[in-house]
Design an enzyme around this catalytic site. Structure first.
Site, PDB file in Angstrom:
ATOM      1  N   HIS A  30     -98.869 -19.787 -24.857  1.00  0.00           N
ATOM      2  CA  HIS A  30     -99.334 -19.454 -25.313  1.00  0.00           C
ATOM      3  C   HIS A  30    -100.824 -18.649 -24.294  1.00  0.00           C
ATOM      4  CE1 HIS A  30     -99.546 -21.270 -30.023  1.00  0.00           C
ATOM      5  NE2 HIS A  30     -98.881 -21.155 -29.416  1.00  0.00           N
ATOM      6  N   SER A  69     -93.299 -18.323 -29.667  1.00  0.00           N
ATOM      7  CA  SER A  69     -95.449 -18.261 -29.850  1.00  0.00           C
ATOM      8  C   SER A  69     -95.907 -17.678 -28.391  1.00  0.00           C
ATOM      9  CB  SER A  69     -96.016 -19.453 -29.900  1.00  0.00           C
ATOM     10  OG  SER A  69     -95.586 -20.763 -31.247  1.00  0.00           O
TER      11      SER A  69
END
Length: 253
Positions: A180, A129
């Site tokens: 992230h 991610s």
């Protein structure tokens, strides 16, 4: 840019070998670790998963190996799906080497931030991610500072999906928020260097010899060319619906 025009899986692999290889690695590791539960796969997971305590003790390779590992099928599919949509254009624009540098560089920055901010105890994390958000960082850099590399319709798609992904980062449980956020920052920071001397994405470039003809992209299409009326919202809702369904399924399984 984000609508796949390849006629077959073979063409996709031929045009975007790095993206295809990463997706194959994601799914192959899930197969041998989770489905088949082979001892070698389980050992690799234990050896490569991100763990702040082990990293603190000198196992720094985990900052990179954790990028290709995932926690279950839906996790691997979700990141592979995002990579299949947003990776090809950048692989063509940057080239294989710079795309690998961008992908793993952003993922590494996100994992370093995770190590520095999260407790040194047994905090574990896996997943691509942070690297995916790094790709968004490069796209957002183009939207803000290199409008000659992306048209308005694709810029709207990027910003919409990025905002949705950022919101989901803070709403969904068991998300590595720092990977992230700092993966995105890493991609944005690397973009200035990586985007030097690159050409805009063009599907036609995949189907011709390097020296044949001129680049078909017209930078002025930012102002003049748009997707047919009503098509951009449909693309957005299709992508959004797929992401929501995958998210709901991942909660159930």
């Amino acid at each position: 840019m984000f609508i796949r025009t390849e006629k077959s899986l073979k063409e996709f692999i031929q045009f975007y070998p790095v993206v295809a290889t990463l997706i194959i690695i994601h799914l192959a590791l899930w197969l041998i670790i989770d489905l088949l539960q082979l001892p070698l796969g389980i050992h690799f997971y234990q050896w490569g998963a991100g763990n702040n305590l082990f990293i603190h003790e000198g196992e720094y390779w985990r900052l990179l190996t954790s990028i290709i590992l995932h926690n279950g099928l839906m996790h691997a599919l979700f990141n592979s799906f995002a990579l299949a949509i947003f990776g090809p254009a950048l692989e063509q624009m940057l080239g294989k080497f710079k795309f690998i540098l961008a992908y793993f560089g952003a993922g590494l920055i996100g994992n370093i931030a995770t190590y520095l901010i999260e407790p040194t105890g047994f905090y574990s994390h896996v997943g691509a991610s942070g690297a995916i958000f790094g790709l968004f960082g490069i796209y957002v850099y183009m939207v803000v500072l290199r409008k000659d590399l992306i048209d308005r319709a694709n810029a709207q798609v990027v910003l919409t999906i990025f905002i949705i992904g950022l919101i989901m980062t803070f709403l969904r449980p068991n998300i590595n928020i720092y990977a992230h956020v700092f993966g995105f920052i890493g991609g944005f920071a690397l973009a200035r260097l990586l985007l030097n001397n690159v050409q805009p994405f063009s599907p036609q470039r995949n189907r011709r010899r390097p020296n044949a003809g001129s680049v078909s992209f017209n930078p002025n299409r930012w102002k003049r060319r748009r997707l047919p009326r009503g098509l951009a919202p449909k693309i957005f809702w299709i992508i959004f619906g797929i992401l929501v369904v995958l998210g709901l399924i991942s909660r159930i399984l």
